[in-house]
Design a protein around this motif. Structure first.
Motif, mmCIF file in Angstrom:
data_model
loop_
_atom_site.group_PDB
_atom_site.id
_atom_site.type_symbol
_atom_site.label_atom_id
_atom_site.label_comp_id
_atom_site.label_asym_id
_atom_site.label_seq_id
_atom_site.Cartn_x
_atom_site.Cartn_y
_atom_site.Cartn_z
ATOM 1 N N VAL A 164 77.107 -36.595 20.967
ATOM 2 C CA VAL A 164 75.700 -36.185 20.946
ATOM 3 C C VAL A 164 74.813 -37.354 20.542
ATOM 4 O O VAL A 164 73.696 -37.500 21.025
ATOM 5 N N ALA A 165 75.303 -38.241 19.676
ATOM 6 C CA ALA A 165 74.487 -39.355 19.175
ATOM 7 C C ALA A 165 74.103 -40.312 20.296
ATOM 8 O O ALA A 165 73.004 -40.874 20.285
ATOM 9 N N VAL A 166 74.986 -40.506 21.267
ATOM 10 C CA VAL A 166 74.679 -41.431 22.353
ATOM 11 C C VAL A 166 73.700 -40.802 23.327
ATOM 12 O O VAL A 166 72.840 -41.479 23.874
ATOM 13 N N GLN A 167 73.804 -39.501 23.533
ATOM 14 C CA GLN A 167 72.932 -38.837 24.494
ATOM 15 C C GLN A 167 71.527 -38.617 23.946
ATOM 16 O O GLN A 167 70.559 -38.740 24.676
ATOM 17 N N ARG A 168 71.422 -38.287 22.672
ATOM 18 C CA ARG A 168 70.130 -37.932 22.083
ATOM 19 C C ARG A 168 69.224 -39.153 22.067
ATOM 20 O O ARG A 168 69.642 -40.237 21.697
ATOM 21 N N LEU A 169 67.993 -38.990 22.450
ATOM 22 C CA LEU A 169 67.046 -40.089 22.487
ATOM 23 C C LEU A 169 66.088 -39.987 21.308
ATOM 24 O O LEU A 169 65.602 -38.913 20.985
ATOM 25 N N GLY A 170 65.839 -41.114 20.700
ATOM 26 C CA GLY A 170 64.925 -41.157 19.562
ATOM 27 C C GLY A 170 63.506 -41.407 20.040
ATOM 28 O O GLY A 170 63.158 -41.180 21.195
ATOM 29 N N PRO A 171 62.660 -41.909 19.140
ATOM 30 C CA PRO A 171 61.270 -42.189 19.503
ATOM 31 C C PRO A 171 61.179 -43.228 20.616
ATOM 32 O O PRO A 171 61.881 -44.226 20.581
ATOM 33 N N GLY A 172 60.328 -43.014 21.564
ATOM 34 C CA GLY A 172 60.137 -43.956 22.663
ATOM 35 C C GLY A 172 61.249 -43.921 23.693
ATOM 36 O O GLY A 172 61.314 -44.774 24.554
ATOM 37 N N MET A 220 64.516 -44.338 23.117
ATOM 38 C CA MET A 220 65.675 -45.168 22.791
ATOM 39 C C MET A 220 66.802 -44.290 22.265
ATOM 40 O O MET A 220 66.560 -43.291 21.613
ATOM 41 N N SER A 221 68.035 -44.688 22.540
ATOM 42 C CA SER A 221 69.162 -43.944 21.990
ATOM 43 C C SER A 221 69.229 -44.180 20.483
ATOM 44 O O SER A 221 68.706 -45.171 19.966
ATOM 45 N N THR A 222 69.869 -43.274 19.777
ATOM 46 C CA THR A 222 69.961 -43.374 18.323
ATOM 47 C C THR A 222 70.700 -44.645 17.903
ATOM 48 O O THR A 222 70.320 -45.307 16.945
ATOM 49 N N VAL A 257 70.392 -50.233 15.608
ATOM 50 C CA VAL A 257 70.630 -51.678 15.716
ATOM 51 C C VAL A 257 69.325 -52.448 15.570
ATOM 52 O O VAL A 257 69.254 -53.449 14.861
ATOM 53 N N VAL A 258 68.268 -51.967 16.219
ATOM 54 C CA VAL A 258 66.974 -52.647 16.182
ATOM 55 C C VAL A 258 66.391 -52.628 14.769
ATOM 56 O O VAL A 258 65.753 -53.578 14.344
ATOM 57 N N VAL A 259 66.620 -51.564 14.029
ATOM 58 C CA VAL A 259 66.066 -51.449 12.678
ATOM 59 C C VAL A 259 66.886 -52.253 11.670
ATOM 60 O O VAL A 259 66.316 -52.912 10.798
#
Length: 50
Positions: A12-20, A22-24, A29-31
């Motif tokens: 589910v973590a790979v499929q779910r999209l966060g803000p904008g 982006m995947s979780t 990684v970006v943060v």
């Protein structure tokens, strides 16, 4: 014959999209990357070299 249907596992973590959109994982990684680099750059260095 099976008594119930078993769906194939999907993360589910790979499929779910966060803000904008982006995947979780990518958002994490970006943060965390700038924080890790800043901590490494600001780490006090030992002056004694044995």
């Amino acid at each position: 014959m099976s008594a119930f249907h078993v769906r194939p596992y999907r993360s589910v973590a790979v499929q779910r999209l966060g803000p904008g959109g982006m995947s979780t994982v990518m958002l994490m990684v970006v943060v965390t990357t700038p924080a890790v680099l800043a901590a490494a750059a600001l780490r006090p260095r030992s002056k004694s070299r044995g």
